[in-house]
Design an enzyme around this catalytic site. Sequence first.
Site, PDB file in Angstrom:
ATOM      1  N   GLY A 626      -0.489  -2.505  -9.493  1.00 27.15           N
ATOM      2  CA  GLY A 626       0.713  -2.920  -8.878  1.00 27.15           C
ATOM      3  C   GLY A 626       0.624  -4.193  -8.599  1.00 27.15           C
ATOM      4  O   GLY A 626      -0.685  -4.782  -8.942  1.00 27.15           O
ATOM      5  N   ALA A 627       1.375  -4.857  -7.611  1.00 27.82           N
ATOM      6  CA  ALA A 627       1.277  -6.187  -7.305  1.00 27.82           C
ATOM      7  C   ALA A 627       1.590  -6.389  -6.066  1.00 27.82           C
ATOM      8  O   ALA A 627       2.782  -5.769  -5.818  1.00 27.82           O
ATOM      9  CB  ALA A 627       2.135  -7.358  -8.322  1.00 27.82           C
ATOM     10  N   GLU A 629       1.856  -8.810  -2.258  1.00 25.89           N
ATOM     11  CA  GLU A 629       2.738  -9.891  -1.755  1.00 25.89           C
ATOM     12  C   GLU A 629       1.738 -11.214  -2.267  1.00 25.89           C
ATOM     13  O   GLU A 629       1.933 -12.150  -2.653  1.00 25.89           O
ATOM     14  CB  GLU A 629       3.085 -10.094  -0.356  1.00 25.89           C
ATOM     15  CG  GLU A 629       3.470 -11.503  -0.039  1.00 25.89           C
ATOM     16  CD  GLU A 629       3.642 -11.697   1.503  1.00 25.89           C
ATOM     17  OE1 GLU A 629       3.884 -12.813   1.841  1.00 25.89           O
ATOM     18  OE2 GLU A 629       3.334 -10.716   2.198  1.00 25.89           O
ATOM     19  N   PHE A 630       0.333 -10.934  -1.914  1.00 31.29           N
ATOM     20  CA  PHE A 630      -0.517 -12.162  -1.995  1.00 31.29           C
ATOM     21  C   PHE A 630      -1.196 -12.064  -3.568  1.00 31.29           C
ATOM     22  O   PHE A 630      -2.079 -13.091  -3.902  1.00 31.29           O
ATOM     23  CB  PHE A 630      -1.700 -11.829  -1.208  1.00 31.29           C
ATOM     24  CG  PHE A 630      -0.933 -12.184   0.293  1.00 31.29           C
ATOM     25  CD1 PHE A 630      -0.859 -13.422   0.801  1.00 31.29           C
ATOM     26  CD2 PHE A 630      -0.640 -11.089   1.264  1.00 31.29           C
ATOM     27  CE1 PHE A 630      -0.242 -13.591   2.260  1.00 31.29           C
ATOM     28  CE2 PHE A 630      -0.311 -11.194   2.230  1.00 31.29           C
ATOM     29  CZ  PHE A 630      -0.103 -12.697   2.776  1.00 31.29           C
ATOM     30  N   VAL A 633      -2.940  -5.734  -7.451  1.00 27.47           N
ATOM     31  CA  VAL A 633      -3.548  -4.319  -6.568  1.00 27.47           C
ATOM     32  C   VAL A 633      -4.136  -3.601  -7.872  1.00 27.47           C
ATOM     33  O   VAL A 633      -3.484  -3.490  -8.807  1.00 27.47           O
ATOM     34  CB  VAL A 633      -2.644  -3.799  -5.922  1.00 27.47           C
ATOM     35  CG1 VAL A 633      -3.406  -2.530  -5.258  1.00 27.47           C
ATOM     36  CG2 VAL A 633      -1.867  -4.329  -4.865  1.00 27.47           C
ATOM     37  N   LYS A 651      -6.939  -4.844  -3.123  1.00 25.43           N
ATOM     38  CA  LYS A 651      -5.925  -5.716  -3.097  1.00 25.43           C
ATOM     39  C   LYS A 651      -6.434  -7.376  -3.200  1.00 25.43           C
ATOM     40  O   LYS A 651      -7.690  -7.353  -2.641  1.00 25.43           O
ATOM     41  CB  LYS A 651      -5.223  -5.728  -1.811  1.00 25.43           C
ATOM     42  CG  LYS A 651      -4.302  -4.518  -1.512  1.00 25.43           C
ATOM     43  CD  LYS A 651      -3.537  -4.543  -0.048  1.00 25.43           C
ATOM     44  CE  LYS A 651      -2.884  -3.444  -0.062  1.00 25.43           C
ATOM     45  NZ  LYS A 651      -2.012  -3.611   1.502  1.00 25.43           N
ATOM     46  N   ASP A 744       7.235  -2.247  10.171  1.00 27.68           N
ATOM     47  CA  ASP A 744       7.930  -2.034   8.762  1.00 27.68           C
ATOM     48  C   ASP A 744       7.767  -0.519   8.412  1.00 27.68           C
ATOM     49  O   ASP A 744       7.188  -0.209   7.057  1.00 27.68           O
ATOM     50  CB  ASP A 744       7.528  -3.260   7.858  1.00 27.68           C
ATOM     51  CG  ASP A 744       8.141  -3.174   6.494  1.00 27.68           C
ATOM     52  OD1 ASP A 744       9.117  -2.628   6.488  1.00 27.68           O
ATOM     53  OD2 ASP A 744       7.418  -3.633   5.598  1.00 27.68           O
TER      54      ASP A 744
END
Length: 984
Positions: A626-627, A629-630, A633, A651, A744
């Site tokens: 995955g990807a 925000e920073f 992954v 991450k 969140d």
Amino acid sequence: MALDYLLLLLLASAVAAMEETLMDTRTATAELGWTANPASGWEEVSGYDENLNTIRTYQVCNVFEPNQNNWLLTTFINRRGAHRIYTEMRFTVRDCSSLPNVPGSCKETFNLYYYETDSVIATKKSAFWSEAPYLKVDTIAADESFSQVDFGGRLMKVNTEVRSFGPLTRNGFYLAFQDYGACMSLLSVRVFFKKCPSIVQNFAVFPETMTGAESTSLVIARGTCIPNAEEVDVPIKLYCNGDGEWMVPIGRCTCKPGYEPENSVACKACPAGTFKASQEAEGCSHCPSNSRSPAEASPICTCRTGYYRADFDPPEVACTSVPSGPRNVISIVNETSIILEWHPPRETGGRDDVTYNIICKKCRADRRSCSRCDDNVEFVPRQLGLTECRVSISSLWAHTPYTFDIQAINGVSSKSPFPPQHVSVNITTNQAAPSTVPIMHQVSATMRSITLSWPQPEQPNGIILDYEIRYYEKEHNEFNSSMARSQTNTARIDGLRPGMVYVVQVRARTVAGYGKFSGKMCFQTLTDDDYKSELREQLPLIAGSAAAGVVFVVSLVAISIVCSRKRAYSKEAVYSDKLQHYSTGRGSPGMKIYIDPFTYEDPNEAVREFAKEIDVSFVKIEEVIGAGEFGEVYKGRLKLPGKREIYVAIKTLKAGYSEKQRRDFLSEASIMGQFDHPNIIRLEGVVTKSRPVMIITEFMENGALDSFLRQNDGQFTVIQLVGMLRGIAAGMKYLAEMNYVHRDLAARNILVNSNLVCKVSDFGLSRYLQDDTSDPTYTSSLGGKIPVRWTAPEAIAYRKFTSASDVWSYGIVMWEVMSFGERPYWDMSNQDVINAIEQDYRLPPPMDCPAALHQLMLDCWQKDRNSRPRFAEIVNTLDKMIRNPASLKTVATITAVPSQPLLDRSIPDFTAFTTVDDWLSAIKMVQYRDSFLTAGFTSLQLVTQMTSEDLLRIGITLAGHQKKILNSIHSMRVQISQSPTAMA
């Protein structure tokens, strides 16, 4: 290649172990040239074996001298890639007791050694006796010894011993024989290794394979399917054991379609006129009727001209043809209804799945042109896919010519380039009374009269002559009714009593007579007070105008006040948000309190305090999953010293980051490192001393909860779903007790492992969401990004985030779970969601959601945050449900919550769909498209007739999917019945 394969076939029966000789002294024609030490020990001589063949031997017999240590070293032997070596020794030994005056040092055994090396390092001049680290193989003892030397009498007894040693890794080796006081002759030495022979088995070729290094070793040999064969299931392989014998095979090859086995070792082509459709079939079969295979190796027989094979027909079935047309049509006309009956076709095409379609065409009086009937025409039992030879047709126009085509179709009609065979019948309907007037409207009312209007009947069936109105007081019955007539579709009924409710019906008349009365509708005359108020109706108009002016002024003042308050709230929200970061709270005795890493003057200190630094050498990155925000992954593995290797999620911080981005990235680790709970994602550690910077957490096999539920729609029981919710609530209870507010909480931020354990994740990142306006999940609010659909109203308006606002979000997560990952508030805009919540609208229960669970959701969505349950109470409530599953049997409905207005997701307009594919896409069940079409449900008209048994028959077995499809079919039927333009 073909020659090699034939050779393998010849060897196929010879499956015994193969031996490849590296050295054999029996074949020597000159001196062996081995090295003896001392020179007075072993002696090379020419001799004879038991068959009187000349051989080169070595003998030694220094039995009368004590302390014998005689060595014999062979020449260098190349191992040729073998890992285990066998040595066969043929020798004779003199019985010590048969020797006179022999000392006690006489032996009847000798030792066998070997020395492994990469090159020739020993010669007669340099035998390195003292330096060589010989490895002992065994002490060799004779089974039989002799006491007399009499070759003529054949008294010499020869022993044969075989020993093996390994594993070998160098280029070659030496053998050494040690005598320490025996009288013996070494007649021959044969050095060899074993290997499994080439073989053809299970229609696969296996190459020669050397045995392993140990006697118990199993060496895998990969097989190659013989020509025209293919693997079945797992890759085929054989194991070669230490004795050079093949073990039981794993996997197999079989002859591919169009080829059949021959003597279990070959695949030959099916001759012309035959076929083999699959690998599983045993042999070739003759082509079924009406088909042929002109060439060899046919996997299927092609149909002859005029014959076809349906998509669902297996190749073994005969090709069939389309049916002929129906016969002997009989029609019965009753006003505007028709009954058609017919006999089946003479030729069914060789199939038993003949059905019938009725094509209705409405024609002009001269029948020169016709057009398809409209959708109001009714067919019973149905228009398409009839299995019986009878249909009833109604709702036709009176005095109108019709043509009906009765088509006969079967499973291969769609394959034919020609239209289906049919029989036509021309019919003209009789005169008929008009249809029912659909509705009436009240135009006006007085104390003694009512004025009504109505539309013309949908099917007037001629010229409307007049209308008849029947009316009576509601308190009485229709036997006390009165009648009135009207030449138009309006009427005023006079002579009524004030303030009374009247039941009114109307019907139309043509030359064929009256139609049926319309449905009963109620209308009321005015009372005396109503009449007087109407006379004074001008006064309210004036008052209304004045009131409108006042409202306008008040609105301007209110807007000014609201704007001022919003500015005040904005400031309060900013300060309260900052104060929350430094609040210590009051937890339970002994309970840790969450410490915001941003309260540290140096945020790196928080990382060092709460997160363990991991050496990057302990981490192995495997694949991107995955990807974030920073950065990306990854899935990887972590092997810490003294611990077992585990899978982890990694991450990473993308290159080119700023110091602020690095600090924000690592803040999640500082937060996560403070938590220790089975329903909170576990931090393994961080990598900050090398690049890229990493946060390492436990690996959750099933990923995010929302996508996991969508992939498994309908596959979990209510109890399983409640168990997931209980785990999430337990994790949030722990966070609340630590005074941590998530901000969140959503199903996308819940991770699921292989045991369906749900864990809360994604800590701290909601504060730093990038300004990506393309993502509708997060909406700007007061300078930050907020996930509107999941956020409590006070948090949206004033950024007032508390555990109570997390409870609101938890209610949305409950709705996501029970709807199997559906998007909250569907396709409503974020602003529409905010407006609906402000007007106290709440989400309705998902399909089949227990009433108790939906009530808990509504409790979480209380507008007053102090009225919402705490997470501890939510956990207790869910525990009670799990202990008492009967409490979950009552299914929630929208009407069951009258005190709470619920949003109602509009049902799609099914009448707008034209194909089964469109309909399945709309209800997100497109994965069953082929199942519907293969089973013959090719039109929406056929779909509306389906039952739960039909769904099972076409392979839809998941209960959740069955309910979803059946509910949609029911809604489609309702829409069709209510729509005058519904599909045929």
